[in-house]
Enzyme design. Structure first.
Site, PDB file in Angstrom:
ATOM      1  N   SER A 208      -1.445  -6.157  11.354  1.00 32.86           N
ATOM      2  CA  SER A 208      -1.152  -4.789  10.930  1.00 32.86           C
ATOM      3  C   SER A 208      -2.191  -4.298   9.929  1.00 32.86           C
ATOM      4  O   SER A 208      -3.370  -4.217  10.266  1.00 32.86           O
ATOM      5  CB  SER A 208       0.278  -4.737  10.368  1.00 32.86           C
ATOM      6  OG  SER A 208       0.719  -3.408  10.222  1.00 32.86           O
TER       7      SER A 208
ATOM      8  N   ASP B 159       6.073  -2.318  20.230  1.00 31.99           N
ATOM      9  CA  ASP B 159       5.844  -2.109  18.797  1.00 31.99           C
ATOM     10  C   ASP B 159       6.165  -0.653  18.444  1.00 31.99           C
ATOM     11  O   ASP B 159       5.522   0.272  18.962  1.00 31.99           O
ATOM     12  CB  ASP B 159       4.383  -2.430  18.484  1.00 31.99           C
ATOM     13  CG  ASP B 159       4.070  -2.456  16.997  1.00 31.99           C
ATOM     14  OD1 ASP B 159       4.681  -1.680  16.245  1.00 31.99           O
ATOM     15  OD2 ASP B 159       3.195  -3.238  16.602  1.00 31.99           O
TER      16      ASP B 159
ATOM     17  N   HIS C 283       6.505  -5.642  16.518  1.00 31.10           N
ATOM     18  CA  HIS C 283       5.535  -5.752  15.430  1.00 31.10           C
ATOM     19  C   HIS C 283       5.830  -6.931  14.501  1.00 31.10           C
ATOM     20  O   HIS C 283       5.084  -7.177  13.564  1.00 31.10           O
ATOM     21  CB  HIS C 283       5.564  -4.451  14.614  1.00 31.10           C
ATOM     22  CG  HIS C 283       4.375  -4.243  13.720  1.00 31.10           C
ATOM     23  ND1 HIS C 283       3.138  -3.853  14.198  1.00 31.10           N
ATOM     24  CD2 HIS C 283       4.230  -4.356  12.371  1.00 31.10           C
ATOM     25  CE1 HIS C 283       2.296  -3.720  13.186  1.00 31.10           C
ATOM     26  NE2 HIS C 283       2.930  -4.030  12.067  1.00 31.10           N
TER      27      HIS C 283
END
Length: 409
Positions: free
Chosen positions: A276, A354, A388
């Site tokens: 991320s 995600d 995610h």
């Protein structure tokens, strides 16, 4: 209880498999041809064995059992070169490193019972300005967390480091891992299960925190996506952030030097990865430092931060909202156009479910398109059904570590 040590050298020989859900851009003859595989310095076996260091009869039982040896073995392997076999000479060399004021203390430690070994190991680390916070055995190696006073960030920082069993008798390559928003140095080491793969491939893994801590900047704790836990791996130029929020320089300069100086590493064998915000960090660290890292990979990276809400908020605060041209220097999708270093492939991973992908925060296709235009090799693995979370990271971290291990040979 006797403790055995298994020193071994296993390397992955498996080839990369590209699935139908994988986008590959490869230009093998671009930018000076083949991948940079220049060999590093020959491995010398790394450091001194404890049995060479102990000479007193009272140490025979400790040498036989290995009790308490591991802290000292790791410290000695890093800080002390090979010396003549004379224990007196070894201690004098150690005293030179530690300072004359500690010489007699070290002489008294020649018997090296368990407490002495731990004390001496900690002394060596304290000499370098780092303090052990925690240590846990996992998959045969040691997962440690250290603290130190950062010159770049002007505050105390913590970092995690995993040392596989093979680090006890030789130097190893290093994989740096950068975590995402709200994380610290412990998230990855507790959730990803990466240690088993680091043991398999003989890699040290280093995980820094994601921002400066306890620096008393007004507003630093007001939101989860800016300030504490959200340093975005940039060097801030705007007050009051510019004094402390220099995570890029910390990760690529200070932390690299700190790790290389205090642990048994191969200094020219570094790779970097992240998740991320940390995936964004890994990409810009590699692109802005050509040749520093042998490989780079990223899980669900913020691929085009100048065009997503997270990036606009962070860059506006850290870099200023008036000069958006400066933002481009910290955006992987912009940096690939100007990359001019050794051949470097961007190895990307993305879950199809995600929520941040669907919200327009990650924009991986923008980076793929930029790589295609700049003729920079890029692989995007789309993982059907994954989100995610660290459940997703844990599912594929083994593939990423094997990928980096191949480049670090």
């Amino acid at each position: 209880m006797a403790m055995g040590f298994n020193f071994y050298n296993q390397r992955s020989t498996s080839a990369t498999t590209v699935t139908p859900a994988t986008t590959v851009i490869n230009f093998p003859t671009d930018r000076s041809g083949q991948r940079n595989n220049r060999p590093g310095p020959a491995r010398d076996g790394g450091g001194v064995r404890l049995s060479d260091y102990c000479t007193c009869n009272s140490t025979k039982e400790h040498r036989r059992t290995g009790t308490g040896n591991r802290e000292l073995r790791l410290a000695l392997a890093t800080h002390i070169p090979r010396w003549p076999r004379s224990s007196h000479h070894k201690l004098r060399r150690l005293a030179t490193v530690a300072g004359s004021s500690t010489f007699h203390t070290l002489l008294r430690a020649v018997c090296l019972d368990r407490d002495c070994r731990l004390t001496l190991a900690r002394l060596l680390l304290a000499m370098a300005g780092i303090t052990l916070v925690s240590s846990n055995k996992v998959f045969g190696g040691l997962q440690k967390v250290y603290s130190h006073q950062s010159k770049e960030l002007k505050c105390e920082m913590k970092f995690a480091i995993f040392l596989p069993p093979s680090a006890e008798d030789r130097k190893l390559p290093v994989l740096f891992w950068l975590s995402g928003l709200t994380c610290n140095e412990t998230n990855f080491i507790q959730k990803a299960g990466a240690q088993r793969y680091a043991v398999e491939h003989n890699l040290i893994i280093v995980c820094p925190d994601t921002s400066p801590r306890n620096v008393e900047i007004p507003g630093q704790d007001d939101s989860w996506d800016f300030g504490s836990g959200a340093g975005f791996y940039v060097d801030a130029t705007q007050e009051p952030w510019s004094k402390h929020y220099r995570m890029f320089s910390y990760v690529t300069d200070e932390l690299v030097e700190l790790v290389n100086n205090n642990f048994p590493t191969l200094k020219d064998k570094l790779s970097i990865s992240g998740h991320s915000m940390g995936g964004h960090g890994a990409l810009i660290c590699a692109l802005k430092n050509p040749g520093l890292y042998k490989s780079v990979s990223a899980f669900a990276p913020i691929s085009n931060p100048t065009k997503c809400p997270w990036g606009e908020k962070a860059f506006g605060g850290y870099l200023g909202s008036s000069d958006k041209e400066e933002w481009k220097h910290w955006d992987a999708s912009e940096l690939v156009a100007g990359y001019n270093g050794p051949p470097l492939e961007l190895y990307l991973d993305q879950g199809s479910e995600d929520s941040f992908l669907k919200d327009g925060q990650l924009l991986p296709q923008n980076l793929v398109d930029a790589c295609r235009a700049a003729q920079v090799p890029c692989v995007l693995n789309m993982r059907e059904g994954y989100d995610h979370s660290y459940f997703y990271v844990a599912s594929f971290i083994g593939e990423h570590i094997a990928y980096h291990a191949r480049h670090l040979q």
